[in-house]
Design a protein around this motif. Structure first.
Motif, mmCIF file in Angstrom:
data_model
loop_
_atom_site.group_PDB
_atom_site.id
_atom_site.type_symbol
_atom_site.label_atom_id
_atom_site.label_comp_id
_atom_site.label_asym_id
_atom_site.label_seq_id
_atom_site.Cartn_x
_atom_site.Cartn_y
_atom_site.Cartn_z
ATOM 1 N N VAL A 24 54.585 -19.863 25.546
ATOM 2 C CA VAL A 24 53.732 -21.048 25.460
ATOM 3 C C VAL A 24 54.582 -22.302 25.638
ATOM 4 O O VAL A 24 55.604 -22.463 24.967
ATOM 5 N N ARG A 25 54.149 -23.166 26.554
ATOM 6 C CA ARG A 25 54.782 -24.478 26.686
ATOM 7 C C ARG A 25 53.915 -25.480 25.928
ATOM 8 O O ARG A 25 52.780 -25.740 26.301
ATOM 9 N N ARG A 26 54.466 -26.029 24.846
ATOM 10 C CA ARG A 26 53.684 -26.951 24.027
ATOM 11 C C ARG A 26 53.801 -28.378 24.558
ATOM 12 O O ARG A 26 54.606 -28.660 25.446
ATOM 13 N N PHE A 27 53.005 -29.276 23.997
ATOM 14 C CA PHE A 27 52.953 -30.651 24.501
ATOM 15 C C PHE A 27 54.013 -31.550 23.880
ATOM 16 O O PHE A 27 54.157 -32.712 24.274
ATOM 17 N N THR A 28 54.759 -31.044 22.914
ATOM 18 C CA THR A 28 55.808 -31.837 22.277
ATOM 19 C C THR A 28 57.177 -31.424 22.804
ATOM 20 O O THR A 28 57.316 -30.433 23.515
ATOM 21 N N GLY A 29 58.192 -32.184 22.425
ATOM 22 C CA GLY A 29 59.551 -31.853 22.833
ATOM 23 C C GLY A 29 60.134 -30.765 21.950
ATOM 24 O O GLY A 29 59.415 -29.964 21.364
ATOM 25 N N GLY A 30 61.455 -30.763 21.833
ATOM 26 C CA GLY A 30 62.100 -29.783 20.966
ATOM 27 C C GLY A 30 62.488 -28.512 21.692
ATOM 28 O O GLY A 30 62.301 -28.374 22.897
ATOM 29 N N GLY A 31 63.033 -27.577 20.931
ATOM 30 C CA GLY A 31 63.564 -26.354 21.506
ATOM 31 C C GLY A 31 62.552 -25.224 21.566
ATOM 32 O O GLY A 31 61.347 -25.420 21.425
ATOM 33 N N THR A 32 63.079 -24.016 21.759
ATOM 34 C CA THR A 32 62.251 -22.822 21.907
ATOM 35 C C THR A 32 62.376 -21.958 20.659
ATOM 36 O O THR A 32 63.481 -21.715 20.176
ATOM 37 N N VAL A 33 61.246 -21.509 20.148
ATOM 38 C CA VAL A 33 61.245 -20.712 18.923
ATOM 39 C C VAL A 33 60.411 -19.449 19.111
ATOM 40 O O VAL A 33 59.477 -19.421 19.908
ATOM 41 N N ILE A 34 60.789 -18.424 18.373
ATOM 42 C CA ILE A 34 59.987 -17.207 18.297
ATOM 43 C C ILE A 34 58.899 -17.435 17.246
ATOM 44 O O ILE A 34 59.187 -17.870 16.130
ATOM 45 N N VAL A 35 57.657 -17.139 17.606
ATOM 46 C CA VAL A 35 56.536 -17.338 16.687
ATOM 47 C C VAL A 35 55.887 -15.991 16.391
ATOM 48 O O VAL A 35 55.491 -15.266 17.301
ATOM 49 N N ASP A 36 55.807 -15.656 15.109
ATOM 50 C CA ASP A 36 55.123 -14.434 14.692
ATOM 51 C C ASP A 36 54.625 -14.626 13.270
ATOM 52 O O ASP A 36 54.525 -15.763 12.791
ATOM 53 N N GLN A 37 54.319 -13.541 12.586
ATOM 54 C CA GLN A 37 53.770 -13.649 11.231
ATOM 55 C C GLN A 37 54.779 -14.217 10.240
ATOM 56 O O GLN A 37 54.415 -14.596 9.123
ATOM 57 N N GLY A 38 56.037 -14.315 10.643
ATOM 58 C CA GLY A 38 57.059 -14.869 9.769
ATOM 59 C C GLY A 38 57.264 -16.364 9.936
ATOM 60 O O GLY A 38 58.168 -16.937 9.325
ATOM 61 N N THR A 39 56.432 -17.009 10.758
ATOM 62 C CA THR A 39 56.553 -18.448 11.006
ATOM 63 C C THR A 39 55.514 -19.221 10.200
ATOM 64 O O THR A 39 54.355 -18.822 10.134
ATOM 65 N N ILE A 40 55.937 -20.316 9.594
ATOM 66 C CA ILE A 40 55.015 -21.224 8.905
ATOM 67 C C ILE A 40 55.066 -22.570 9.620
ATOM 68 O O ILE A 40 56.141 -23.129 9.830
ATOM 69 N N PHE A 41 53.891 -23.092 9.997
ATOM 70 C CA PHE A 41 53.824 -24.385 10.663
ATOM 71 C C PHE A 41 53.337 -25.459 9.697
ATOM 72 O O PHE A 41 52.396 -25.231 8.935
ATOM 73 N N VAL A 42 53.971 -26.616 9.758
ATOM 74 C CA VAL A 42 53.498 -27.794 9.033
ATOM 75 C C VAL A 42 53.500 -28.958 10.025
ATOM 76 O O VAL A 42 54.511 -29.207 10.682
ATOM 77 N N THR A 43 52.363 -29.644 10.130
ATOM 78 C CA THR A 43 52.238 -30.746 11.087
ATOM 79 C C THR A 43 51.693 -31.988 10.402
ATOM 80 O O THR A 43 50.716 -31.919 9.658
ATOM 81 N N PHE A 44 52.335 -33.123 10.660
ATOM 82 C CA PHE A 44 51.833 -34.420 10.216
ATOM 83 C C PHE A 44 51.246 -35.121 11.439
ATOM 84 O O PHE A 44 51.949 -35.328 12.432
ATOM 85 N N ILE A 45 49.970 -35.478 11.372
ATOM 86 C CA ILE A 45 49.320 -36.245 12.434
ATOM 87 C C ILE A 45 48.897 -37.567 11.805
ATOM 88 O O ILE A 45 47.997 -37.598 10.962
ATOM 89 N N CYS A 46 49.549 -38.644 12.192
ATOM 90 C CA CYS A 46 49.381 -39.908 11.473
ATOM 91 C C CYS A 46 49.060 -41.073 12.402
ATOM 92 O O CYS A 46 49.577 -41.149 13.529
ATOM 93 N N ASN A 47 48.218 -41.971 11.912
ATOM 94 C CA ASN A 47 48.051 -43.249 12.586
ATOM 95 C C ASN A 47 49.351 -44.033 12.453
ATOM 96 O O ASN A 47 50.147 -43.808 11.532
ATOM 97 N N GLN A 48 49.552 -44.962 13.350
ATOM 98 C CA GLN A 48 50.813 -45.696 13.378
ATOM 99 C C GLN A 48 51.115 -46.394 12.054
ATOM 100 O O GLN A 48 52.274 -46.511 11.652
ATOM 101 N N ASP A 49 50.067 -46.853 11.358
ATOM 102 C CA ASP A 49 50.279 -47.594 10.111
ATOM 103 C C ASP A 49 50.096 -46.726 8.862
ATOM 104 O O ASP A 49 49.968 -47.243 7.756
#
Length: 216
Positions: A24-49
């Motif tokens: 999967v090519r995601r829309f953000t930068g960064g490196g390449t990771v293996i994703v499986d049941q052992g991965t936990i994702f945390v995402t902050f989606i914030c307005n500028q202020d």
């Protein structure tokens, strides 16, 4: 992989194709990771202020995020932000990526809760690696969160840390989906087998050419 990642430089494409591993090519930068049941994702989606005084640029956002996780891991291991990674000591357990637009920013982390050693063989040692990695292989460079705290404890501590910065409430993402909204066209996508085969072929041709013109 990140939005600008090149499969031939980051993946062992032949075994990836043989084992039919989705890429999967995601829309953000960064490196390449293996994703499986052992991965936990945390995402902050914030307005500028959303965070008073925070400049919406990569390094300030990264530094701010490390303050959140400093609370999460307080008293647990030697947590720190090293370059763009979350580490215990000199072993990475969290990789970060961002997307910043005019009015919003997104910062997400893939936490390595656990991993299968054999899956790491699908990844090449990246050409652009953090200095502190010191060319170490994956098994010598990464660490599992499960060795420090339970999954539930990690989630609870993360929610509590965020609660010191934001007013939180739980929501059901499916229940809040607005079917009448403008259709969203994601830029994150699955690479096709043809794309991977072409990337491997181009890399092989480049290597063959380099060998043919190498001086004795």
């Amino acid at each position: 992989m990140g939005v600008s990642g090149k499969p031939a430089e980051l993946l062992e494409i032949k075994p990836v194709l043989h084992d039919e591993i989705p890429v999967v090519r995601r829309f953000t930068g960064g490196g390449t990771v293996i994703v499986d049941q052992g991965t936990i994702f945390v995402t902050f989606i914030c307005n500028q202020d959303a965070v008073p005084g925070l400049q919406p640029y990569p390094r300030p956002i990264m530094s701010w995020s490390s303050l959140i996780y400093d609370q999460v891991f307080r008293g647990i291991g030697d947590f720190r932000l090293r370059e763009n990674d979350y580490v215990f000591g000199d072993r990475k357990f969290g990789g970060n990526a961002q997307s910043i637009t005019k009015r919003r920013w997104l910062h997400h982390t893939s936490f390595l809760w656990d991993y299968e050693v054999r899956n790491m063989s699908y990844l090449k040692l990246p050409k652009r690696a953090p200095e502190y990695r010191l060319a170490r292989q994956h098994s010598e460079f990464i660490w599992c969160l499960k060795d420090y705290l339970s999954r539930l404890t990690f989630i609870e501590r993360t929610v509590n840390a965020l609660g010191t910065h934001f007013s939180l409430k739980s929501v059901d993402s499916e229940a809040n989906r607005d079917s009448s909204a403008v259709k969203f066209v994601p830029s994150t996508r699955l690479l096709t087998r043809q794309e991977l085969e072409e990337a491997m072929s181009a890399a092989d041709s480049k290597n063959s050419l380099a060998e043919s013109i190498s001086p004795y």
